[in-house]
Scaffold this active site. Structure first.
Site, PDB file in Angstrom:
ATOM      1  N   HIS A  17     -45.781 -31.689  59.882  1.00 19.21           N
ATOM      2  CA  HIS A  17     -46.390 -32.313  61.068  1.00 19.21           C
ATOM      3  C   HIS A  17     -46.485 -31.306  62.206  1.00 19.21           C
ATOM      4  O   HIS A  17     -47.506 -31.220  62.901  1.00 19.21           O
ATOM      5  CB  HIS A  17     -45.545 -33.496  61.561  1.00 19.21           C
ATOM      6  CG  HIS A  17     -45.477 -34.651  60.633  1.00 19.21           C
ATOM      7  ND1 HIS A  17     -44.287 -35.179  60.200  1.00 19.21           N
ATOM      8  CD2 HIS A  17     -46.453 -35.412  60.070  1.00 19.21           C
ATOM      9  CE1 HIS A  17     -44.525 -36.216  59.412  1.00 19.21           C
ATOM     10  NE2 HIS A  17     -45.836 -36.369  59.304  1.00 19.21           N
ATOM     11  N   LYS A  41     -44.200 -51.788  57.742  1.00 18.04           N
ATOM     12  CA  LYS A  41     -43.277 -50.788  57.195  1.00 18.04           C
ATOM     13  C   LYS A  41     -41.873 -51.041  57.716  1.00 18.04           C
ATOM     14  O   LYS A  41     -41.681 -51.625  58.771  1.00 18.04           O
ATOM     15  CB  LYS A  41     -43.708 -49.376  57.602  1.00 18.04           C
ATOM     16  CG  LYS A  41     -44.939 -48.888  56.887  1.00 18.04           C
ATOM     17  CD  LYS A  41     -45.173 -47.419  57.204  1.00 18.04           C
ATOM     18  CE  LYS A  41     -46.313 -46.861  56.372  1.00 18.04           C
ATOM     19  NZ  LYS A  41     -46.500 -45.430  56.607  1.00 18.04           N
ATOM     20  N   ARG A  90     -52.729 -32.499  53.018  1.00 24.85           N
ATOM     21  CA  ARG A  90     -51.779 -31.701  52.247  1.00 24.85           C
ATOM     22  C   ARG A  90     -52.365 -31.263  50.918  1.00 24.85           C
ATOM     23  O   ARG A  90     -52.106 -30.179  50.440  1.00 24.85           O
ATOM     24  CB  ARG A  90     -50.502 -32.501  51.962  1.00 24.85           C
ATOM     25  CG  ARG A  90     -49.641 -32.712  53.158  1.00 24.85           C
ATOM     26  CD  ARG A  90     -48.475 -33.553  52.787  1.00 24.85           C
ATOM     27  NE  ARG A  90     -48.983 -34.854  52.359  1.00 24.85           N
ATOM     28  CZ  ARG A  90     -48.334 -35.994  52.474  1.00 24.85           C
ATOM     29  NH1 ARG A  90     -47.134 -36.007  52.969  1.00 24.85           N
ATOM     30  NH2 ARG A  90     -48.869 -37.118  52.085  1.00 24.85           N
ATOM     31  N   SER A 128     -42.612 -37.044  54.872  1.00 26.32           N
ATOM     32  CA  SER A 128     -41.438 -37.710  55.439  1.00 26.32           C
ATOM     33  C   SER A 128     -40.664 -38.448  54.356  1.00 26.32           C
ATOM     34  O   SER A 128     -39.432 -38.493  54.383  1.00 26.32           O
ATOM     35  CB  SER A 128     -41.870 -38.692  56.526  1.00 26.32           C
ATOM     36  OG  SER A 128     -42.441 -38.006  57.609  1.00 26.32           O
TER      37      SER A 128
END
Length: 158
Positions: A17, A41, A90, A128
């Site tokens: 990040h 979440k 990514r 993460s």
């Protein structure tokens, strides 16, 4: 003045990040790192903790500020006066879903464009989720996250 929004849950913020934040901050006048409040979440860190860690991790960037938001990112960007949305890629697998999100956002607000940054190779595998998993077993995560996050992870998993 070009203002951009980099949205995410940042649970927790990683060096991947920060790679995107650093590079994006060099091409826009102001970068708003927007921490999503997502009731769907169950985050490891509270909103306040994520904001604190991000503020600490980004304090060297004078044109970066941390905000929280709920709802659609495109609406938040409009409210902030941003014309650009920053997204990180990514892997090729990220591209399809990120392209769909960018196109949807552009349909909702044609004045906001998306700028994609490919994550530097050393962070291409990092997420993460992976950091939380590794930390949950007591392994060293110092190569993945800044010291403030490493310490908070140790406290969470004691």
């Amino acid at each position: 003045m070009v203002k951009a929004v980099y949205p995410g849950s940042f649970d927790p913020v990683t060096y991947g990040h920060l790679d995107i934040i650093e590079r994006a901050s060099k091409v826009v006048d102001e970068l708003i790192v927007a921490v999503l409040v997502n009731s769907g979440k169950n985050p490891l860190f509270s909103m306040e903790e994520r904001v604190e860690m991000l503020k600490e991790a980004t304090r060297e960037f004078s044109n970066v500020r941390i905000e929280t938001f709920q709802g659609l990112t495109v609406d938040f960007a409009r409210e902030m006066g941003a014309k650009v949305m920053v997204r990180g890629l990514r892997a090729v697998s990220d591209f399809e879903s990120e392209m769909q999100i960018a196109q949807t956002n552009h349909s909702l607000n044609p004045d906001i464009d998306t700028m994609f940054f490919t994550t530097s190779l050393e962070y291409a595998f990092l997420s993460s989720t992976i950091v939380r998993e590794v930390a949950s077993y007591g392994s060293d995560v110092s190569q993945f996250v800044p010291p403030v996050v490493e310490e908070r992870l140790k406290l969470k998993y004691q």
